[in-house]
Design an enzyme around this catalytic site. Structure first.
Site, PDB file in Angstrom:
ATOM      1  N   HIS A  86       0.862  -1.174   0.000  1.00 51.07           N
ATOM      2  CA  HIS A  86       0.000   0.000   0.000  1.00 51.07           C
ATOM      3  C   HIS A  86       0.904   1.232   0.000  1.00 51.07           C
ATOM      4  O   HIS A  86       1.558   1.520   1.000  1.00 51.07           O
ATOM      5  CB  HIS A  86      -0.929  -0.009   1.213  1.00 51.07           C
ATOM      6  CG  HIS A  86      -1.931  -1.105   1.165  1.00 51.07           C
ATOM      7  ND1 HIS A  86      -1.610  -2.413   1.450  1.00 51.07           N
ATOM      8  CD2 HIS A  86      -3.245  -1.089   0.833  1.00 51.07           C
ATOM      9  CE1 HIS A  86      -2.693  -3.161   1.306  1.00 51.07           C
ATOM     10  NE2 HIS A  86      -3.695  -2.384   0.936  1.00 51.07           N
ATOM     11  N   HIS A 111      -1.804  -5.877  -4.934  1.00 52.21           N
ATOM     12  CA  HIS A 111      -2.115  -7.179  -4.340  1.00 52.21           C
ATOM     13  C   HIS A 111      -1.612  -8.269  -5.274  1.00 52.21           C
ATOM     14  O   HIS A 111      -1.935  -8.261  -6.456  1.00 52.21           O
ATOM     15  CB  HIS A 111      -3.622  -7.347  -4.152  1.00 52.21           C
ATOM     16  CG  HIS A 111      -4.247  -6.224  -3.404  1.00 52.21           C
ATOM     17  ND1 HIS A 111      -4.649  -5.060  -4.020  1.00 52.21           N
ATOM     18  CD2 HIS A 111      -4.519  -6.071  -2.086  1.00 52.21           C
ATOM     19  CE1 HIS A 111      -5.152  -4.246  -3.108  1.00 52.21           C
ATOM     20  NE2 HIS A 111      -5.081  -4.831  -1.927  1.00 52.21           N
TER      21      HIS A 111
END
Length: 172
Positions: A86, A111
């Site tokens: 992130h 991801h």
């Protein structure tokens, strides 16, 4: 119609740095799957509003411990074959008072699903899904420390199949 850029006049540099440090620690906590880091960043009660990203998750208020347990569970970022990163971009301060700062960050949420399932960092990634958007944090001062009490992401676009990447271990 014009957009007025908010310039905080009462934000101390030390508070700005503290908020940025908390934000980075929050992002790292997800990617490292580290409950202690997570707990260090959130207020005793935190609102998670995913209604703009995953409507089924809605907006919910958690205690700090509930939030960490929920977010690090296998159906969220705790899935051992799920690798995440992130990245928080430039912060835009939306409001600032002595006891509350609201910041919207640019965000890239990457991801990847590991092909091996040992949960170790590194390794070969077989599938990916990356989201780009913004995340709003509201910080409140508790006992002299800045803590996140609102997390509200929104999305510009998602590349890849997020549902497939985050499927349960062993599911095809």
């Amino acid at each position: 119609m014009t957009f007025d850029i908010y310039i905080p006049e009462n934000l101390a540099f030390s508070d700005y740095i503290a908020v940025i440090q908390v934000a980075r620690t929050w992002a790292d906590a997800q990617d490292r799957k580290d409950p202690e880091r997570f707990l260090a960043t959130v207020a005793p009660e935190v609102t998670i509003d995913y209604s703009l990203l995953i409507p089924a998750w809605k907006s919910k208020v958690y205690t700090a411990d509930e939030f960490v347990a929920t977010w690090l569970a296998p159906d969220r970022v705790g899935l051992s074959v799920l690798a995440t990163q992130h990245l928080l971009g430039m912060p835009y301060i939306k409001s600032a008072t002595r006891d509350e700062i609201v910041v919207e960050f640019q965000e890239v949420a990457s991801h990847g699903r590991r092909q091996d399932d040992d949960g170790a960092f590194g390794g070969k990634i077989g599938e990916t899904a990356d989201g780009r958007g913004w995340v709003e944090h509201r910080y409140v001062k508790i006992d002299g420390q800045w803590k996140i009490d609102l997390i509200k992401p929104s999305i510009i676009y998602m590349a890849g199949d997020w549902e497939r990447v985050r499927r349960a271990e062993g599911a095809e």
